[in-house]
Write an enzyme that holds these catalytic residues in place. Structure first.
Site, mmCIF file in Angstrom:
data_model
loop_
_atom_site.group_PDB
_atom_site.id
_atom_site.type_symbol
_atom_site.label_atom_id
_atom_site.label_comp_id
_atom_site.label_asym_id
_atom_site.label_seq_id
_atom_site.Cartn_x
_atom_site.Cartn_y
_atom_site.Cartn_z
ATOM 1 N N ARG A 227 7.406 -10.294 7.053
ATOM 2 C CA ARG A 227 7.622 -8.890 6.737
ATOM 3 C C ARG A 227 8.134 -8.766 5.311
ATOM 4 O O ARG A 227 9.025 -9.500 4.880
ATOM 5 C CB ARG A 227 8.615 -8.257 7.723
ATOM 6 C CG ARG A 227 8.049 -8.079 9.123
ATOM 7 C CD ARG A 227 6.936 -7.035 9.146
ATOM 8 N NE ARG A 227 6.366 -6.844 10.474
ATOM 9 C CZ ARG A 227 5.215 -7.331 10.881
ATOM 10 N NH1 ARG A 227 4.511 -8.111 10.060
ATOM 11 N NH2 ARG A 227 4.751 -7.056 12.086
ATOM 12 N N GLU A 256 5.604 -2.109 1.023
ATOM 13 C CA GLU A 256 4.647 -1.619 2.013
ATOM 14 C C GLU A 256 5.207 -0.468 2.821
ATOM 15 O O GLU A 256 6.405 -0.429 3.118
ATOM 16 C CB GLU A 256 4.283 -2.748 2.993
ATOM 17 C CG GLU A 256 3.392 -3.811 2.428
ATOM 18 C CD GLU A 256 3.076 -4.856 3.494
ATOM 19 O OE1 GLU A 256 2.376 -4.520 4.462
ATOM 20 O OE2 GLU A 256 3.551 -5.989 3.352
ATOM 21 N N HIS A 295 -1.417 -8.290 3.286
ATOM 22 C CA HIS A 295 -0.979 -8.306 4.685
ATOM 23 C C HIS A 295 -2.144 -8.655 5.622
ATOM 24 O O HIS A 295 -2.429 -7.951 6.587
ATOM 25 C CB HIS A 295 -0.379 -6.952 5.076
ATOM 26 C CG HIS A 295 0.585 -7.047 6.227
ATOM 27 N ND1 HIS A 295 1.770 -6.356 6.271
ATOM 28 C CD2 HIS A 295 0.544 -7.752 7.390
ATOM 29 C CE1 HIS A 295 2.405 -6.608 7.402
ATOM 30 N NE2 HIS A 295 1.679 -7.461 8.085
#
Length: 320
Positions: A227, A256, A295
């Site tokens: 993450r 993000e 990602h």
């Protein structure tokens, strides 16, 4: 039971649920508010990361019995409130753990062998062999933070590389034949390559900061396929400039959105014709010892099918 699908997924998910007797509705375009108007009609929802399933949403989902997230984490769901309501939560870390392990290993090998800059130099008509001399993974110590599905899959990929693999986890007794569990102090002393495989929690947000980085005994390489908010970008950039971090492979970034579908948090940023990049990110983009990907560590052809199949199997086990 009626299921509302809020994101597109592998068709097997719809097909197998229908064959098992579930009624499927699809809505991939309505706003969250519009969906809330009718969510009480449904027993289950299937989502990836389109929007947050918060208390307000759950209060309107009066008949909801389960939420299936076609992905590894559940951070876009208010887990405590859902559990208080007795709503079953299904996720699928088993579905993309192999893909994440391969991606993390690929990033290490690419960084060690300067693949990104070597490729560009040849395309630019240069043949710079000494400048692109690499280093070997053999003999290094790889430290893993988070030894669940993803961490274990990555450790398995390291078999045959003659590396020492150590892991740190908040749970006890997670080690196996592929990694030895250690305390943080030993991780700080031994690590040559640090790979993150943690969920997003209050404890992991901004975990990799200046204070944490300075505890490592020697310069190390950083891999983050977990993450983005776990790493403070400005501290990462500063540590690279100071030589405390030798390079990084980042599949996820601090900036993000929570949906994982866009890079920057501000709507102004993603709609503007000129993207307003944070200074730290602009500096990161100029570094040739950084490899970035959008990602997609768990985003393979195979994992798309595995993720969907995992969710189907869990729903059928619970409700069929």
């Amino acid at each position: 039971m009626k299921i509302l699908h809020l994101d597109t997924n592998h068709p097997l998910l719809l097909n197998q649920l229908a064959a098992a007797g579930f009624e499927n509705d699809e809505d991939y375009t309505s706003t969250k508010t519009e969906i809330e108007d009718n969510i009480s009609l449904y027993d289950g929802i299937i989502i990836r990361s389109r929007f947050a399933i918060d208390k307000s949403f759950l209060d309107k989902a009066k008949n909801l019995k389960f939420i299936g997230r076609v992905g590894a984490g559940l951070e876009n769901i208010d887990i405590p409130y859902a559990e208080k309501r007795g709503i079953k939560l299904f996720n699928a870390p088993e579905g993309n753990r192999n893909a994440v392990g391969e991606h993390a290993l690929g990033m290490i090998l690419s960084l060690f062998n300067k693949m990104n800059i070597a490729d560009q130099s040849v395309r630019d008509g240069q043949w710079l062999r000494e400048e692109h001399r690499g280093i070997e993974l053999d003999g290094k110590t790889v430290g893993i933070i988070g030894y669940g599905n993803m961490g274990r899959a990555f450790a398995r990929k390291l078999r045959g590389f003659n590396v020492e693999v150590i892991c740190y986890d908040i749970l006890e007794d997670v080690e196996d034949s592929n990694a030895m569990q250690v305390e943080l102090q030993e991780l700080f002393e031994k690590t040559d390559v640090l790979s993150l495989h943690t969920p997003e929690t209050p404890k992991t947000i901004r975990m990799i900061n200046k204070t944490f980085i300075n505890k490592f005994k020697k310069p190390f390489w950083l891999i983050n396929t977990a993450r983005g908010k776990s790493v403070v970008t400005k501290d990462l950039v500063k540590s690279i400039e100071e030589g405390k971090i030798l390079g990084a492979g980042l599949d996820v970034l601090e900036y993000e959105k929570s949906s994982f579908e866009n890079l920057f948090n501000s709507k102004k940023d993603v709609t503007s014709s000129v993207v307003e990049m944070p200074d730290a990110f602009s500096a990161l983009l100029k570094m040739d010892n950084i490899i970035l990907s959008p990602h997609v560590a768990g985003w393979t052809v195979e994992s798309k099918e595995k993720l969907a199949q995992t969710i189907v199997d869990k729903i059928k086990t619970e409700f069929c």
